[in-house]
Scaffold this motif. Structure first.
Motif: not given
Length: 286
Positions: A116, A120, A204, A208, A211-212
């Motif tokens: 990420m 990401g 950031h 992610n 969230d994952t």
């Protein structure tokens, strides 16, 4: 604000990202590829490099060395902000259910973070946090600059919502917008307090990762913690930064005053006069 720089950044970013995202969407919608097979993931990885490429091409003194230096540059003693936000943001996710996703064992978290961070997190912040927001802040106050960045950042993701088999396909745009809203509130606070693109990339990437891996729910607890994050972020946008600026000005004034006091003592003419007076006193004594 350098309008040409902003337009150049947006033109390059959207050309690269949307061009590849739309190609990926077409291939996925035709059933030729899956969004997360080798080709789909490769296209995604290339697309999200748009902000990083644009950020590099928009640098004033463009060179790989300056690019890396810009990314890792930060104010000393400010790591507390990234640590604090990382913990608070984790709690906002985890406290909603106190569960991780069954297919996401905790030991793979470092691997997901690395993925990420490079595809990401840092890749995007090398553009959003190094070019777009700083330029907008030169013309607008932090609220407007953050709001404009948020809307543009949201639009940058739009092709993902029409890509079958992508995680964004069928997702609520309102929920995603709020997800970005919380993240950008923290990023603005971190950027203004630490001047670190690297720290923005970390928060950031962590967003992610959470969230994952976390089986969260958008319930009351999560809403409360998100509101707390918004309030803390907003406070950090202004008061501490202004206080630091005032403290810096006071220190500069003190230094100037000290120099003014010291200057007459080291004045050559005054020094010579003192030496002559001392010599006359010695002669009189003799």
């Amino acid at each position: 604000m350098n309008n040409k720089k902003v337009l150049k950044y947006l033109g390059i970013t959207f050309s690269i990202t949307w061009g590849i995202f739309i190609l990926r969407a077409i291939l996925c919608n035709l059933g030729i590829i899956n969004a997360y097979d080798i080709v789909g993931y490769l296209l995604f990885g290339l697309a999200v490099l748009g902000p990083a490429v644009a950020g590099y091409l928009c640098m004033d003194n463009r060179s790989p060395k300056n690019y890396i230096k810009m990314f890792f540059n930060h104010k000393k003693g400010t790591s507390i902000y990234i640590i604090g936000f990382s913990i608070l943001y984790f709690i906002s996710f985890y406290a909603s259910t106190f569960k991780f996703k069954p297919d996401m064992p905790i030991y793979i978290a470092p691997l997901i973070f690395v993925e990420m961070f490079f595809f990401g997190g840092s890749n995007e912040e090398l553009g959003w946090s190094s070019v777009l927001y700083p330029e907008l802040e030169k013309k607008y106050n932090p609220i407007l600059a953050t709001g404009i960045t948020l809307i543009i950042w949201f639009c940058w993701h739009l092709p993902l919502f029409i890509t079958k088999t992508d995680m964004h396909y069928g997702m609520s745009m309102v929920s995603f917008f709020l997800f970005l809203f919380t993240m950008i509130m923290m990023k603005t606070a971190i950027l203004r307090r630490t001047e670190s693109i690297f720290y923005c990339g970390i928060i950031h990437a962590l967003a992610n990762v959470y969230d994952t891996m976390i089986a969260y729910e958008a319930n009351t607890i999560m809403v409360i913690f998100n509101i707390i994050i918004w309030v803390v972020s907003f406070i950090l946008w202004y008061y501490p930064k202004d206080k630091e600026n005032n403290d810096d000005k006071k220190e500069e004034e003190i230094v100037v005053e000290q120099e003014e006091v010291i200057t007459p003592i080291v004045n050559p003419e005054l020094s010579n006069a003192i030496d002559m007076a001392n010599n006359n006193e010695v002669e009189e004594l003799i």
